[in-house]
Motif scaffolding. Structure first.
Motif, PDB file in Angstrom:
ATOM      1  N   TRP A 162       0.820  -1.311   0.255  1.00 55.59           N
ATOM      2  CA  TRP A 162       0.063   0.077   0.165  1.00 55.59           C
ATOM      3  C   TRP A 162       0.826   1.383   0.077  1.00 55.59           C
ATOM      4  CZ3 TRP A 162      -5.287  -0.010  -0.554  1.00 55.59           C
ATOM      5  CH2 TRP A 162      -5.949  -1.138  -0.324  1.00 55.59           C
ATOM      6  N   SER A 163       1.985   1.397   0.900  1.00 49.94           N
ATOM      7  CA  SER A 163       2.894   2.518   0.859  1.00 49.94           C
ATOM      8  C   SER A 163       3.282   2.711  -0.680  1.00 49.94           C
ATOM      9  CB  SER A 163       3.663   2.293   1.887  1.00 49.94           C
ATOM     10  OG  SER A 163       4.622   1.279   1.729  1.00 49.94           O
ATOM     11  N   ASP A 164       3.690   1.902  -1.339  1.00 46.86           N
ATOM     12  CA  ASP A 164       4.409   2.207  -2.520  1.00 46.86           C
ATOM     13  C   ASP A 164       2.974   3.000  -3.437  1.00 46.86           C
ATOM     14  OD1 ASP A 164       6.477   0.675  -2.085  1.00 46.86           O
ATOM     15  OD2 ASP A 164       5.743  -1.254  -3.064  1.00 46.86           O
ATOM     16  N   LEU A 165       2.011   2.925  -3.157  1.00 42.18           N
ATOM     17  CA  LEU A 165       1.186   3.796  -4.062  1.00 42.18           C
ATOM     18  C   LEU A 165       1.232   4.959  -3.871  1.00 42.18           C
ATOM     19  CD1 LEU A 165      -2.229   1.433  -3.539  1.00 42.18           C
ATOM     20  CD2 LEU A 165      -0.630   1.332  -5.471  1.00 42.18           C
ATOM     21  N   LEU A 166       1.976   5.665  -2.785  1.00 37.64           N
ATOM     22  CA  LEU A 166       2.113   7.062  -2.595  1.00 37.64           C
ATOM     23  C   LEU A 166       3.285   7.594  -3.404  1.00 37.64           C
ATOM     24  CD1 LEU A 166       1.606   6.928   1.422  1.00 37.64           C
ATOM     25  CD2 LEU A 166       0.046   7.997  -0.315  1.00 37.64           C
ATOM     26  N   LYS A 167       3.925   6.780  -3.992  1.00 39.40           N
ATOM     27  CA  LYS A 167       5.286   6.985  -4.574  1.00 39.40           C
ATOM     28  C   LYS A 167       4.713   7.891  -5.899  1.00 39.40           C
ATOM     29  CE  LYS A 167       8.081   3.230  -3.111  1.00 39.40           C
ATOM     30  NZ  LYS A 167       8.843   1.965  -3.466  1.00 39.40           N
ATOM     31  N   PRO A 168       5.653   8.824  -6.400  1.00 37.25           N
ATOM     32  CA  PRO A 168       5.476   9.775  -7.674  1.00 37.25           C
ATOM     33  C   PRO A 168       5.195   8.957  -8.871  1.00 37.25           C
ATOM     34  CG  PRO A 168       7.375  10.602  -6.335  1.00 37.25           C
ATOM     35  CD  PRO A 168       7.037   9.226  -5.598  1.00 37.25           C
ATOM     36  N   ASP A 169       6.013   7.548  -8.784  1.00 38.69           N
ATOM     37  CA  ASP A 169       5.926   6.619  -9.961  1.00 38.69           C
ATOM     38  C   ASP A 169       4.344   6.390 -10.508  1.00 38.69           C
ATOM     39  OD1 ASP A 169       7.784   6.107  -8.081  1.00 38.69           O
ATOM     40  OD2 ASP A 169       8.668   4.900  -9.346  1.00 38.69           O
ATOM     41  N   TYR A 170       3.384   6.542  -9.352  1.00 41.37           N
ATOM     42  CA  TYR A 170       2.120   6.011  -9.706  1.00 41.37           C
ATOM     43  C   TYR A 170       1.174   7.330  -9.883  1.00 41.37           C
ATOM     44  CZ  TYR A 170       4.253   1.690  -8.328  1.00 41.37           C
ATOM     45  OH  TYR A 170       5.121   0.551  -8.319  1.00 41.37           O
ATOM     46  N   ALA A 171       1.611   8.443 -10.088  1.00 38.84           N
ATOM     47  CA  ALA A 171       0.702   9.625 -10.227  1.00 38.84           C
ATOM     48  C   ALA A 171      -0.338   9.384 -11.072  1.00 38.84           C
ATOM     49  CB  ALA A 171       1.593  10.942 -10.895  1.00 38.84           C
ATOM     50  N   ALA A 193      -6.140  -0.432   3.717  1.00 38.46           N
ATOM     51  CA  ALA A 193      -5.177   0.385   3.725  1.00 38.46           C
ATOM     52  C   ALA A 193      -4.708   0.928   5.048  1.00 38.46           C
ATOM     53  CB  ALA A 193      -5.616   1.668   3.057  1.00 38.46           C
ATOM     54  N   GLY A 194      -5.581   1.379   5.971  1.00 38.21           N
ATOM     55  CA  GLY A 194      -5.522   1.600   7.374  1.00 38.21           C
ATOM     56  C   GLY A 194      -4.674   0.651   8.288  1.00 38.21           C
ATOM     57  N   MET A 195      -5.004  -0.684   7.800  1.00 35.20           N
ATOM     58  CA  MET A 195      -4.223  -1.718   8.661  1.00 35.20           C
ATOM     59  C   MET A 195      -2.877  -2.071   8.169  1.00 35.20           C
ATOM     60  SD  MET A 195      -7.507  -4.463   8.317  1.00 35.20           S
ATOM     61  CE  MET A 195      -6.273  -5.948   8.514  1.00 35.20           C
ATOM     62  N   ALA A 196      -2.824  -1.656   6.922  1.00 33.99           N
ATOM     63  CA  ALA A 196      -1.173  -1.474   6.375  1.00 33.99           C
ATOM     64  C   ALA A 196      -0.391  -0.452   7.255  1.00 33.99           C
ATOM     65  CB  ALA A 196      -1.383  -1.495   4.922  1.00 33.99           C
ATOM     66  N   GLY A 197      -1.071   0.513   7.462  1.00 29.36           N
ATOM     67  CA  GLY A 197      -0.258   1.348   8.408  1.00 29.36           C
ATOM     68  C   GLY A 197      -0.112   1.099   9.949  1.00 29.36           C
ATOM     69  N   GLY A 198      -0.743  -0.024  10.213  1.00 30.56           N
ATOM     70  CA  GLY A 198      -0.392  -0.469  11.468  1.00 30.56           C
ATOM     71  C   GLY A 198      -1.633  -0.194  12.646  1.00 30.56           C
ATOM     72  N   ALA A 199      -2.798   0.263  11.948  1.00 26.11           N
ATOM     73  CA  ALA A 199      -3.855   0.654  12.790  1.00 26.11           C
ATOM     74  C   ALA A 199      -4.677  -0.599  12.950  1.00 26.11           C
ATOM     75  CB  ALA A 199      -4.704   1.707  11.964  1.00 26.11           C
ATOM     76  N   LYS A 200      -5.513  -0.481  14.316  1.00 23.89           N
ATOM     77  CA  LYS A 200      -6.174  -1.608  14.627  1.00 23.89           C
ATOM     78  C   LYS A 200      -7.271  -1.807  13.614  1.00 23.89           C
ATOM     79  CE  LYS A 200      -7.255  -2.162  18.907  1.00 23.89           C
ATOM     80  NZ  LYS A 200      -7.711  -1.884  20.418  1.00 23.89           N
ATOM     81  N   LYS A 203     -12.578   1.330  13.674  1.00 21.04           N
ATOM     82  CA  LYS A 203     -12.580   2.687  13.632  1.00 21.04           C
ATOM     83  C   LYS A 203     -11.159   3.170  13.285  1.00 21.04           C
ATOM     84  CE  LYS A 203     -14.226   6.981  15.601  1.00 21.04           C
ATOM     85  NZ  LYS A 203     -13.101   7.658  15.405  1.00 21.04           N
ATOM     86  N   GLU A 204     -10.180   2.617  14.284  1.00 17.57           N
ATOM     87  CA  GLU A 204      -9.025   3.011  14.038  1.00 17.57           C
ATOM     88  C   GLU A 204      -8.171   2.945  12.731  1.00 17.57           C
ATOM     89  OE1 GLU A 204      -6.261   1.958  17.426  1.00 17.57           O
ATOM     90  OE2 GLU A 204      -4.542   2.105  16.065  1.00 17.57           O
ATOM     91  N   ALA A 205      -8.224   1.863  11.932  1.00 17.10           N
ATOM     92  CA  ALA A 205      -8.054   1.511  10.998  1.00 17.10           C
ATOM     93  C   ALA A 205      -8.713   2.515   9.794  1.00 17.10           C
ATOM     94  CB  ALA A 205      -7.924   0.191  10.349  1.00 17.10           C
ATOM     95  N   GLY A 206     -10.152   2.567   9.933  1.00 17.01           N
ATOM     96  CA  GLY A 206     -10.905   3.365   9.230  1.00 17.01           C
ATOM     97  C   GLY A 206     -10.175   4.741   9.009  1.00 17.01           C
ATOM     98  N   LYS A 211      -6.888   8.895   5.937  1.00 22.18           N
ATOM     99  CA  LYS A 211      -5.906   9.705   6.129  1.00 22.18           C
ATOM    100  C   LYS A 211      -4.829   9.229   4.963  1.00 22.18           C
ATOM    101  CE  LYS A 211      -1.702  11.490   8.427  1.00 22.18           C
ATOM    102  NZ  LYS A 211      -0.908  11.412   7.280  1.00 22.18           N
ATOM    103  N   PHE A 212      -4.685   8.009   4.512  1.00 22.45           N
ATOM    104  CA  PHE A 212      -3.989   7.468   3.543  1.00 22.45           C
ATOM    105  C   PHE A 212      -4.416   7.850   2.070  1.00 22.45           C
ATOM    106  CE2 PHE A 212      -3.629   4.298   0.377  1.00 22.45           C
ATOM    107  CZ  PHE A 212      -2.034   4.044   0.070  1.00 22.45           C
TER     108      PHE A 212
END
Length: 368
Positions: A162-171, A193-200, A203-206, A211-212
């Motif tokens: 998921w974090s890769d999707l934020l890279k400029p390569d995928y504009a 996407a929220g879980m991939a960032g470490g959220a429970k 609601k926390e992952a939502g 934010k992602f």
């Protein structure tokens, strides 16, 4: 040191266990006889192109030709199945469904309303505990995981996570397969996407998922178009987040034009589940139980997999060498599915509330 006696004892014990396990995995002669005597099984909402159901039904008919399979309204949804049971409570004719296949959220609700009867299939122990009712009123049948469908004509390097999707390569390349204010698939994409960032999960992952996608939108990578195989082929949405079975089916449909790949992300591997159940008012309860035994047999599970839906016993069957290699070769690596997380109903509901209420405010992208 293990002596010959100990080796023999060990082998004998293993054989006894294996034999007992094999015997336990087969429906009893009494059940088969009772089902044949009933002579009919009424299903509902089973399209032949959904999860390989065409072959699943055909193989049941071949094994038990004495039992007529009466297929009601193949294109119905989960809510229609619930209503069909309610409407035919006192009807023992062919309009009353014996079995249902519904979204996860419907199982517990139907049990609560007294619409299901308990039955545990012979392979019960290999169904993960977190996707089945302890008493056997409903149990997970198959699932998919959230994945990325990638147009290889336009995307040279696959995003691995998921974090890769934020890279400029995928504009200007990333889309969801639905409107996250209304689509279950898109709502759960945000959860993943929220879980991939470490959220429970919940609601926390939502909130973290929102934010992602806000960051993805600010970066110019998010495309507010509902992604599907057509938009992917046209180049409007080169990467679409969707269930893996939809992505794999799209790959078959596109047939190399353009070439696509399906990627299961390294983290935030979220599973979406459907469940089986037997109607509390089933006119053919023994045929229904025999149908369940067929679905959860090795053969039934592999036929679902052939339709790209991961059966509930997938991990156990892979470890036991029961999944043909040609089926495995058509899927992303089996190891990717070992990390699949099955959210609870409470987590699904909490995420849904966070995403549907917060999307406009946090992300502000009008997906349509």
């Amino acid at each position: 040191m293990m002596t010959k006696f100990h080796r023999l004892l060990s082998m004998t014990t293993a054989m006894v266990v294996a034999t007992a396990s094999l015997a336990y995995a087969e429906p009893s002669a009494e059940l088969i006889a009772a089902a044949k005597k009933e002579g009919m099984l009424t299903t509902i909402a089973l399209p032949h192109d959904w999860c390989g159901y065409g072959e699943v039904i055909a193989s049941f008919k071949k094994k038990y030709p004495e039992i007529q399979v009466n297929e009601l309204n193949p294109d119905a949804g989960s809510a229609d199945e619930v209503e069909a049971i309610k409407a035919n409570k006192d009807n023992k004719g062919p309009q009353a469904p014996d079995v249902i296949d519904v979204g996860l959220a419907f199982g517990p609700q139907m049990k609560k309303e007294g619409l299901l009867q308990p039955y545990k299939v012979s392979t019960w122990d290999e169904i993960p505990a977190n996707i089945k009712d302890a008493d056997g009123h409903w149990y997970g049948d198959y699932y998919g995981v959230m994945a990325f469908l990638v147009n290889k004509d336009l995307v040279k390097t696959n995003p691995a996570d998921w974090s890769d999707l934020l890279k400029p390569d995928y504009a200007g390349q990333v889309a969801l397969a639905g409107d996250p204010r209304a689509s279950n698939q898109a709502i759960l994409s945000v959860l993943a996407a929220g879980m991939a960032g470490g959220a429970k999960p919940g609601k926390e992952a939502g909130d973290a998922g929102l934010k992602f996608f806000a960051d993805l939108n600010k970066a110019g990578n998010f495309v507010p178009v509902i992604g599907k195989s057509g938009t992917l082929a046209q180049g409007a949405t080169p990467i679409v987040v969707m269930w893996d079975y939809n992505a794999l089916s799209a790959k078959d449909t596109l047939a190399g034009n353009p070439p696509v790949e399906v990627v299961v992300p390294a983290s935030g591997v979220l599973a979406g589940v459907y469940v089986q159940g037997i109607s509390a008012y089933a006119p053919h309860p023994n045929a229904a139980k025999l149908w369940m035994e067929h679905l959860y047999s090795d053969e039934g599970q592999n036929l679902w997999l052939k339709g790209y839906c991961h059966p509930a016993r997938f991990n156990a069957m892979v470890k036991a060498g029961k999944v043909p290699q040609d089926l495995i070769d058509k899927l992303p690596p089996a190891a990717a599915y070992e990390k699949a997380y099955f959210p609870t109903l409470e987590e699904v509901d909490a995420n849904k509330a966070a995403v549907t209420e917060g999307w406009d405010k946090v992300v502000g992208a009008n997906v349509n």
